[in-house]
Enzyme design. Structure first.
Site, mmCIF file in Angstrom:
data_model
loop_
_atom_site.group_PDB
_atom_site.id
_atom_site.type_symbol
_atom_site.label_atom_id
_atom_site.label_comp_id
_atom_site.label_asym_id
_atom_site.label_seq_id
_atom_site.Cartn_x
_atom_site.Cartn_y
_atom_site.Cartn_z
ATOM 1 N N ALA A 1 2.181 -4.154 5.914
ATOM 2 C CA ALA A 1 1.548 -3.493 4.765
ATOM 3 C C ALA A 1 2.422 -3.679 3.535
ATOM 4 O O ALA A 1 3.379 -4.453 3.549
ATOM 5 C CB ALA A 1 1.344 -2.012 5.070
ATOM 6 N N ASN A 2 2.082 -3.006 2.454
ATOM 7 C CA ASN A 2 2.910 -3.023 1.243
ATOM 8 C C ASN A 2 2.827 -1.649 0.585
ATOM 9 O O ASN A 2 2.134 -0.762 1.072
ATOM 10 C CB ASN A 2 2.475 -4.152 0.297
ATOM 11 C CG ASN A 2 1.044 -3.998 -0.150
ATOM 12 O OD1 ASN A 2 0.703 -3.039 -0.838
ATOM 13 N ND2 ASN A 2 0.175 -4.919 0.258
ATOM 14 N N ARG A 3 3.539 -1.471 -0.512
ATOM 15 C CA ARG A 3 3.711 -0.136 -1.096
ATOM 16 C C ARG A 3 2.594 0.271 -2.061
ATOM 17 O O ARG A 3 2.704 1.277 -2.741
ATOM 18 C CB ARG A 3 5.050 -0.053 -1.834
ATOM 19 C CG ARG A 3 6.234 -0.196 -0.911
ATOM 20 C CD ARG A 3 7.546 0.049 -1.644
ATOM 21 N NE ARG A 3 8.679 -0.220 -0.780
ATOM 22 C CZ ARG A 3 9.149 0.635 0.137
ATOM 23 N NH1 ARG A 3 8.567 1.819 0.293
ATOM 24 N NH2 ARG A 3 10.170 0.300 0.890
ATOM 25 N N SER A 4 1.516 -0.507 -2.144
ATOM 26 C CA SER A 4 0.424 -0.129 -3.044
ATOM 27 C C SER A 4 -0.166 1.230 -2.653
ATOM 28 O O SER A 4 -0.430 1.492 -1.484
ATOM 29 C CB SER A 4 -0.678 -1.186 -2.987
ATOM 30 O OG SER A 4 -1.821 -0.731 -3.672
ATOM 31 N N ALA B 1 -3.599 -4.867 -3.652
ATOM 32 C CA ALA B 1 -2.423 -5.650 -3.269
ATOM 33 C C ALA B 1 -2.710 -6.211 -1.876
ATOM 34 O O ALA B 1 -2.345 -5.625 -0.858
ATOM 35 C CB ALA B 1 -1.179 -4.776 -3.277
#
Ligand code: CTP
Ligand code: CA
Length: 225
Positions: free
Chosen positions: A33-36, A99
Site C-alpha cells: 500500500a502507500n500513505r495516501s 495514488a
C-alpha cells in the site's frame, strides 16, 4: 433561483474521480500500500457535487465518509480501480487523484505465507499495474477534460510536465509529497499544488485540502464553458 444556484456551474456534468491508495495483495492477510489518505480526492468529489455535478467517486480502501450527493464505488486493487473507471464512463471530466500502486505481486498467494523454519525469506516478484490515467486518455470514450495528479518528492514541476505529455492528460496537478511520514501532504490536511497544462503552470499556495479542492473544481467548471 435556487440558493447557491449561481455557483452550480457543473449541473448536468458527470465527473469521475479516483481517490485514496490501492492495496495489492501479497497473500490473504498482507498487502502492498502507500500513505495516501484519500482526503484530497474526497474533497474534490464534495466540491464538484456542491457545484451540481453528478459525481462518481471510485475510492480505494479508506475509512472516510462519502460526501453528500456523491455515488461511491469502493475498490481495493489497481486493476479493480481500472475496471470501475471503465464502468463509470461516459463522463465529461475525470480527475485521477488516487495514488495507484505502481506494482503488484505477480502471483499473490492464495494461502497465508508461512515461515518455513529455516530462515528462508520468500521473494516477492512484482509486475507493473495498468496506468489508469494513460489508458483513459487513449480511450475512444476519453472524457473531454482529463486531470491527473502527480506525487513528487523532487523536481516537482519538470516531472509533472513530463507526465502531462507521457500520459496525454489535459492537466497534471503536482503536489510535493516530500516530508517525513506524519508531516507530509500524504495523510495531512493541507496541500499546495501546481496546476500544469500546455498553457503553463498555476500555483495554488498552501491551504486546507477542501480549499484546494474548491479552487481546482472552479477551474474545471471554467474550462468546460
Ligand atoms: N496513475 C494511474 N495508474 C497508475 C499509476 C498512476 O492512473 N498505475 C495516475 C495517478 O492517479 C495520477 C497520475 O497517474 O493521476 C500520476 O501518478 P504518479 O504516481 O505521480 O505517476 P507515475 O506515472 O506512476 O510515475 P512515478 O510514480 O514513477 O513518479
Ligand atoms: Ca506512481
Amino acid at each position: 433561483a435556487l440558493p447557491g444556484g449561481a455557483s452550480r456551474l457543473l449541473l448536468g456534468r458527470h465527473v469521475v474521480i479516483t481517490a485514496g491508495p490501492t492495496h495489492e495483495a501479497i497473500d490473504p492477510v498482507r498487502y502492498i500500500a502507500n500513505r495516501s489518505s484519500g482526503k484530497q480526492g474526497f474533497a474534490i468529489a464534495e466540491a464538484a457535487a456542491r457545484m451540481g455535478a453528478q459525481v462518481t467517486l471510485i475510492a480505494g480502501p479508506v475509512q472516510l465518509p462519502t460526501p453528500p450527493g456523491v455515488t461511491r464505488v469502493n475498490v481495493e486493487s489497481a486493476r479493480q480501480m481500472a475496471d470501475a473507471v471503465q464502468s463509470a464512463l461516459p463522463a465529461d471530466v475525470a480527475v485521477m487523484v488516487a495514488a495507484v500502486a505502481d506494482w503488484r505481486v505477480a502471483d499473490a498467494a492464495t494461502q497465508k505465507l508461512k515461515k518455513d523454519g529455516t530462515g528462508q525469506i520468500p521473494p516477492l516478484y512484482l509486475v507493473e499495474n495498468p496506468d489508469i490515467l494513460a489508458g483513459l486518455c487513449a480511450d475512444p470514450r476519453r472524457p473531454r477534460l482529463v486531470v491527473g495528479f502527480a506525487a513528487e518528492t523532487q523536481d516537482v514541476i519538470p516531472h509533472a510536465q513530463s507526465k502531462l505529455i507521457r500520459k496525454g492528460a489535459d492537466w497534471i496537478i503536482a503536489n510535493d509529497v516530500s516530508g517525513a511520514p506524519g508531516n507530509s501532504v500524504m495523510g495531512g490536511d493541507r496541500n499546495a499544488v501546481h496546476i500544469v497544462s500546455a498553457s503553463g503552470v498555476e500555483s495554488l499556495p498552501d491551504a486546507p485540502k477542501p480549499a484546494i479542492a474548491s479552487a481546482i473544481v472552479e477551474r474545471i467548471a471554467r474550462a468546460l464553458v
